[in-house]
Every structure is written in structure tokens, then in C-alpha cells.
Design an enzyme around this catalytic site. Sequence first.
Site, PDB file in Angstrom:
ATOM      1  CD  GLN A  11      -3.113  -0.720   2.161  1.00 45.12           C
ATOM      2  OE1 GLN A  11      -3.919   0.213   2.101  1.00 45.12           O
ATOM      3  NE2 GLN A  11      -3.108  -1.589   3.151  1.00 45.12           N
ATOM      4  CB  SER A  91       2.873  -4.904   3.748  1.00 46.74           C
ATOM      5  OG  SER A  91       1.669  -4.869   4.476  1.00 46.74           O
ATOM      6  CG  LEU A  92      -1.721  -5.480  -0.492  1.00 49.88           C
ATOM      7  CD1 LEU A  92      -1.143  -5.225  -1.854  1.00 49.88           C
ATOM      8  CD2 LEU A  92      -2.515  -6.772  -0.481  1.00 49.88           C
ATOM      9  NE  ARG A 116      -3.030  -8.603   4.649  1.00 50.27           N
ATOM     10  CZ  ARG A 116      -2.252  -7.547   4.484  1.00 50.27           C
ATOM     11  NH1 ARG A 116      -2.638  -6.585   3.651  1.00 50.27           N
ATOM     12  NH2 ARG A 116      -1.091  -7.439   5.112  1.00 50.27           N
ATOM     13  CG  HIS A 201       2.600  -4.400   9.129  1.00 49.11           C
ATOM     14  ND1 HIS A 201       2.455  -5.746   8.848  1.00 49.11           N
ATOM     15  CD2 HIS A 201       2.447  -3.757   7.946  1.00 49.11           C
ATOM     16  CE1 HIS A 201       2.236  -5.890   7.561  1.00 49.11           C
ATOM     17  NE2 HIS A 201       2.219  -4.707   6.983  1.00 49.11           N
ATOM     18  CD  GLN A 250       1.808  -9.526   5.634  1.00 50.42           C
ATOM     19  OE1 GLN A 250       0.647  -9.163   5.784  1.00 50.42           O
ATOM     20  NE2 GLN A 250       2.399  -9.562   4.464  1.00 50.42           N
TER      21      GLN A 250
END
Length: 314
Positions: A11, A91-92, A116, A201, A250
Site C-alpha cells: 500500500q 506487506s500486502l 483483509r 503491522h 503478518q
Amino acid sequence: MTKIAFIFPGQGSQQVGMGAQFVETTTASKALYERADEVLGFSLSNLMLSGPQEELTLTYHAQPALLTTGVMVANKIIEAGIRPDFTAGHSLGEYSAFVASGVLTFDEAVAIVHKRGLYMDEAVPAGQGAMAAILGLDAEPLKAVCDTVSAQGDAVQLANLNCPGQIVISGTKEGVEKACVAAKEAGAKRAIPLVVSGPFHSSLMQPAADKLAETVEQLNVQPPTIPVVSNVTSTLLTDAVAIRREMVEQVVSPVLWEQNVRTLLEQGVTIFVECGPGKVLSGLVKKIDRTAQVYCVYDEESLQALVDAAKEWA
């Protein structure tokens, strides 16, 4: 032998018009964008290609949008004859890596990252969480700063360990503000608030992780055909059980991007190909290892540049 890693952004890299040239010129790319619309039940492709940016940036839109574009670009590169030896995503972006490595089908991945995003959006009401990039302070003293602020009642923690001298913190709005002040007192050069929709996170995302755990159990997770580097541990993910655990942990764990890149370097990777919009990850890779070759592919011109360069690798 040349070893290549495909890396996928998370993102923040989303932008209106992402993937437009490939979608306009390639039937398979257009079909993938249309398939995302069918799976999700709304016109994600219209948001990606036409905006508005504010709608595209909403986490439950940005996540499937970046996944779709990343997978589409990776498919184009593979069609051009260049295949990865490893994959990794920030991440994503890890979900795009899962698709490229055969862990998930595109349909499964685009559906799960949309959920998500919804779970993350629901976990912390807008305005209550925050993130900031801390420049020029090492992880150990910054963690001490965050631990001190958290102990005083305002949760904040390390979220993205991106490269030497660049670490993102995440937590409550108050916690991040206090940690930014304390970090500068501890020697940080700058503390830059990030324009994000939630404290990603961090432990504040635990409600999202709990919901995601239930959804992940329903996925048909396959062992990767191409090794994927874990965001949580920076080790190679090799089995379905570890990957399911990764997807859940995660959400609340720091992204160890610097160590992820070092893991790939230790595996002999010398060429990193960023699949998707922007050049964020490529920039981080160069800060971690100046000798690494990096390529960003997002349109026909950048794809051709990669194909031309690949002729020298054989």
C-alpha cells in the site's frame, strides 16, 4: 547462473491509471482486470484506471488493486520469457508473490486481500491510529523509544524495517506522536507522519488478524513452486501450514524488508524486478545493496528495457 527475484509493492504505491497501457494493448491483461471485477462484485478496474484517487487509496480498494496490477505485470514478464527464482512482497505485496509462486489462485488472492482490507479498516476507527517514518535511527534505540511510550499507555511499535536508516512505526495517534518526539531526542534525523488509513503491522490490528485467521482456513493453499520470502521471519516459506500462519501473523508483525532483501542476496539473487506501479522497493533494494541490479516494470517501455537487459544475463 543469474538469479532473479520478483518483488511486489504494498500500500502506498497505488495510483490512478495503474496498468492502463497493458490493459489497453493486451487481451490477457484486460481479462485479468475484468476477472477482478467479477470476483469482487464491483468495478475495481474502473477505480484503478479512472479513479478517483481518494477511493482507490481506501485500504479495501488499494489492496486488491495492487494485487491485480502486480500479478498482471508478473504475467507479462513471464510471457516475455523471464521467470523468477524467488518472490517477495512488501506487506500486502506478499499476496502477489503468493500468486506468482503458485500458492494461491488469482481469484482466491484478490478475494482474500479485499477482505483483509475490510478487516483492517474495521479494526481501528479512522483517526485513532497513525504511522510515521523515522529516518536516521537504528532499530534497537527506536524500539526502546517505542517500548517506553507504550509502557506509559500509548501503544506504538516498529512496523516496517525498510532499509538502513528508514524504519516505520505504527500505533495509536498519540503513541506515534510521542514516539516521533522521543525519537528525534534520541538522535533521529527526521520523523515523517505517513498518510495512511490505519496503524498497520501493529498490535492494534489484532481484531483484523483474528478475522483473517478464520478466512485463511478456507483457502486452498498450495506449497510454493517458487520460494517466497516471509515478511515475518525473512526465511523461505515452503509449506502450506507456514504460509497460513504467515498470512495471519503478518497483520500484526513488523515487515522485515531489509532482512528479506538480505535473505535473497544470500540466496545468490543479483537482479530484482519490481512488478507494479512506483519504484519504492527498487529504491530500498539499492540502499541495502548498491551492487544489486534493479528494474521496475509497469508499462511496455520498462518491460522492453528488462527484456533487452536479460539478453546479457544468459
